[in-house]
Write an enzyme that holds these catalytic residues in place. Structure first.
Site, short mmCIF file in Angstrom:
data_model
loop_
_atom_site.label_atom_id
_atom_site.label_comp_id
_atom_site.label_asym_id
_atom_site.label_seq_id
_atom_site.Cartn_x
_atom_site.Cartn_y
_atom_site.Cartn_z
N GLY A 68 -10.95 -6.56 1.39
CA GLY A 68 -11.59 -6.65 2.70
C GLY A 68 -12.00 -8.07 3.05
O GLY A 68 -13.08 -8.29 3.61
N ALA A 69 -11.14 -9.03 2.73
CA ALA A 69 -11.56 -10.44 2.81
C ALA A 69 -10.92 -11.20 3.97
O ALA A 69 -10.89 -12.43 3.95
CB ALA A 69 -11.25 -11.13 1.48
N GLU A 127 -11.39 -0.52 -9.80
CA GLU A 127 -12.43 -0.79 -8.79
C GLU A 127 -13.71 -0.05 -9.12
O GLU A 127 -13.71 1.12 -9.48
CB GLU A 127 -11.95 -0.40 -7.38
CG GLU A 127 -13.05 -0.59 -6.33
CD GLU A 127 -12.57 -0.58 -4.87
OE1 GLU A 127 -11.40 -0.91 -4.63
OE2 GLU A 127 -13.39 -0.26 -3.99
N ILE A 174 -5.85 -10.01 1.69
CA ILE A 174 -5.78 -10.27 3.13
C ILE A 174 -4.68 -9.44 3.76
O ILE A 174 -3.50 -9.57 3.39
CB ILE A 174 -5.55 -11.77 3.38
CG1 ILE A 174 -6.78 -12.55 2.91
CG2 ILE A 174 -5.27 -12.05 4.86
CD1 ILE A 174 -6.51 -13.95 2.51
N ASP A 175 -5.06 -8.61 4.69
CA ASP A 175 -4.10 -7.83 5.46
C ASP A 175 -4.41 -7.94 6.95
O ASP A 175 -3.57 -8.33 7.76
CB ASP A 175 -4.13 -6.36 5.01
CG ASP A 175 -3.03 -5.55 5.67
OD1 ASP A 175 -2.23 -6.12 6.43
OD2 ASP A 175 -2.96 -4.33 5.43
N SER A 176 -5.66 -7.64 7.33
CA SER A 176 -6.00 -7.61 8.77
C SER A 176 -5.67 -8.93 9.47
O SER A 176 -5.20 -8.93 10.61
CB SER A 176 -7.48 -7.27 8.95
OG SER A 176 -7.72 -5.96 8.49
N ASP A 190 -1.30 -1.76 -3.91
CA ASP A 190 -2.65 -1.87 -3.35
C ASP A 190 -3.25 -0.47 -3.20
O ASP A 190 -2.63 0.41 -2.60
CB ASP A 190 -2.53 -2.56 -1.98
CG ASP A 190 -3.87 -2.97 -1.40
OD1 ASP A 190 -4.81 -3.22 -2.18
OD2 ASP A 190 -3.97 -3.06 -0.15
N GLY A 224 -10.51 -3.89 7.38
CA GLY A 224 -10.33 -3.82 8.83
C GLY A 224 -10.89 -5.04 9.57
O GLY A 224 -11.22 -6.05 8.96
N SER A 279 0.85 -1.20 0.00
CA SER A 279 0.00 0.00 0.00
C SER A 279 0.89 1.25 0.00
O SER A 279 2.10 1.15 0.25
CB SER A 279 -0.89 0.00 1.25
OG SER A 279 -0.08 0.20 2.40
P1 13P Z 1 -8.67 -6.83 5.14
O1 13P Z 1 -8.67 -5.60 5.98
O2 13P Z 1 -9.97 -7.56 5.24
O3 13P Z 1 -7.52 -7.72 5.40
O4 13P Z 1 -8.57 -6.37 3.60
C1 13P Z 1 -7.31 -6.07 3.03
C2 13P Z 1 -7.43 -5.43 1.70
O5 13P Z 1 -8.45 -5.40 1.06
C3 13P Z 1 -6.21 -4.82 1.14
O6 13P Z 1 -6.46 -4.14 -0.03
O1 G3H Z 2 -6.84 -1.96 2.21
C1 G3H Z 2 -5.99 -1.57 2.98
C2 G3H Z 2 -4.87 -2.46 3.37
O2 G3H Z 2 -5.20 -3.20 4.51
C3 G3H Z 2 -3.61 -1.66 3.56
O3 G3H Z 2 -3.67 -0.96 4.74
O4 G3H Z 2 -3.11 1.31 3.94
O5 G3H Z 2 -2.90 0.71 6.38
O6 G3H Z 2 -1.27 -0.19 4.71
P1 G3H Z 2 -2.67 0.33 4.95
ZN ZN Z 3 -8.39 -3.22 -0.15
#
Ligand code: 13P
Ligand code: G3H
Ligand code: ZN
Length: 311
Positions: A214-215, A134, A257-259, A82, A181, A50
């Site tokens: 957001g998955a 998007e 997947i990030d969260s 991202d 999130g 990101s």
């Molecule tokens: P999460 O917050 O569900 O992990 O989504 C991450 C995401 O969409 C990054 O672009």
């Molecule tokens: O969609 C967002 C991702 O989780 C990236 O988060 O912008 O805090 O690095 P960030």
């Molecule tokens: Zn995202």
């Protein structure tokens, strides 16, 4: 194996009825945890960065970490921007070696989103880089932008053909009820995704890769661990894994997947310090955090995305 763009990965994923995991990376332990898991199960990968990650860790450091992962694993890996929000940011990532970028024009009008996305596609395609656009807006937090529930909007299937035809994007992120999130549904609310919208989009865009942002599933085990060891995350709720499996079997070829990575890492570090309050060597608490990410990602690749053995 060198860095790859997403074209071939998505073609195989669409045909095979599975999805590629797109995991956000911010430091060495995260890159290692994800890529070690993928190596063990022989999965292709998208590592995404990101604007915030670039600001935190620096473009060159992240690129070099990902290059190191390719040397260590021999896997096909795409490095993806991202939520790029300007042409300049996308250009900077393309010029700096990214093989894929997202231009997120979803906060603009339909026409402005098309114009901005097309400008990025023209620049990217000349350089062999794939582009994700998007349509529709997810609720939640990306970088410092907080999209409230009221501003969130499902993707309108009636717009997708025109958007793809006019922009030339290689994949499309859609909004069907996921959000960024750790708080995706309200307590007591039954998690629900609009598979009817996904089906309509799939009918209008045959063989076209769809992306789910957001998955994260917000794995209860990690939320419980955070709460047990001094954290406070009441009511964190994610996307049930069976819904993600269903999406992956449909047109969804990329699942973001990030969260979940953040939660696994934080839970592990909290537990470590609760049990070892006098320790202060970062390797001692980062090693279990990296191991937690590896286990989490392995489980996702095999049991949710179905991309194990597909590298
Ligand atoms: P999460 O917050 O569900 O992990 O989504 C991450 C995401 O969409 C990054 O672009
Ligand atoms: O969609 C967002 C991702 O989780 C990236 O988060 O912008 O805090 O690095 P960030
Ligand atoms: Zn995202």
């Amino acid at each position: 194996m060198a860095l790859v763009n997403t074209r071939e990965m998505f073609k195989k994923a669409y045909e095979g009825g599975y999805a590629i995991g797109a995991f956000n990376v911010n430091n060495m332990e995260i890159v290692q945890g994800i890529t070690e898991a993928a190596k063990e199960v022989n999965a292709p990968l998208i590592l995404q960065v990101s604007a915030g990650a670039r600001k935190y860790a620096n473009h060159t450091y992240l690129m070099k970490l990902i290059e190191a992962a390719i040397i260590e694993t021999g896997l096909p890996i795409a490095v993806h921007l991202d939520h790029g929000d300007t042409f300049e940011l996308c250009k900077s990532c393309i010029d700096g070696g990214f093989t894929s970028v997202m231009i997120d024009g979803s906060h603009h009008s339909f026409e402005e989103n098309i114009a901005l996305t097309k400008k990025v596609v023209d620049y990217a395609h000349e350089r062999g880089v794939t582009v994700e656009g998007e349509l529709g807006r997810l609720a939640g937090i990306e970088d410092d932008v907080n999209v409230s529930d009221a501003d969130a909007a499902y993707t309108d299937p009636a717009q997708v053909e025109e958007f793809v035809a006019k922009t030339g994007v290689d994949s499309l992120a859609i909004a069907i009820g996921t959000s960024h999130g750790a708080y995706k549904f309200k307590p007591g609310q039954t998690p629900k995704l609009r598979f009817d919208i996904l089906e309509k989009i799939q009918q209008r865009l045959p063989n076209f890769p769809i992306v789910l942002h957001g998955a994260s599933s917000v794995i209860p085990e990690f939320v419980e661990m955070i709460n047990k060891y001094g954290g406070k995350m009441p009511d964190a709720i994610g996307i049930p894994e069976d819904m993600l499996r269903k999406a992956a079997s449909m047109a969804v070829c990329k699942i973001n997947i990030d969260s979940d990575l953040r939660l696994a890492m934080t839970a592990s570090i909290r537990k470590y310090f609760a049990e070892n309050p006098s320790h202060f060597d970062p390797r001692q608490y980062l090693a279990p955090a990296r191991a937690a990410i590896k286990e989490l990602v392995k489980n996702k690749l095999i049991n949710v995305l179905g991309c194990n053995g597909k590298a």
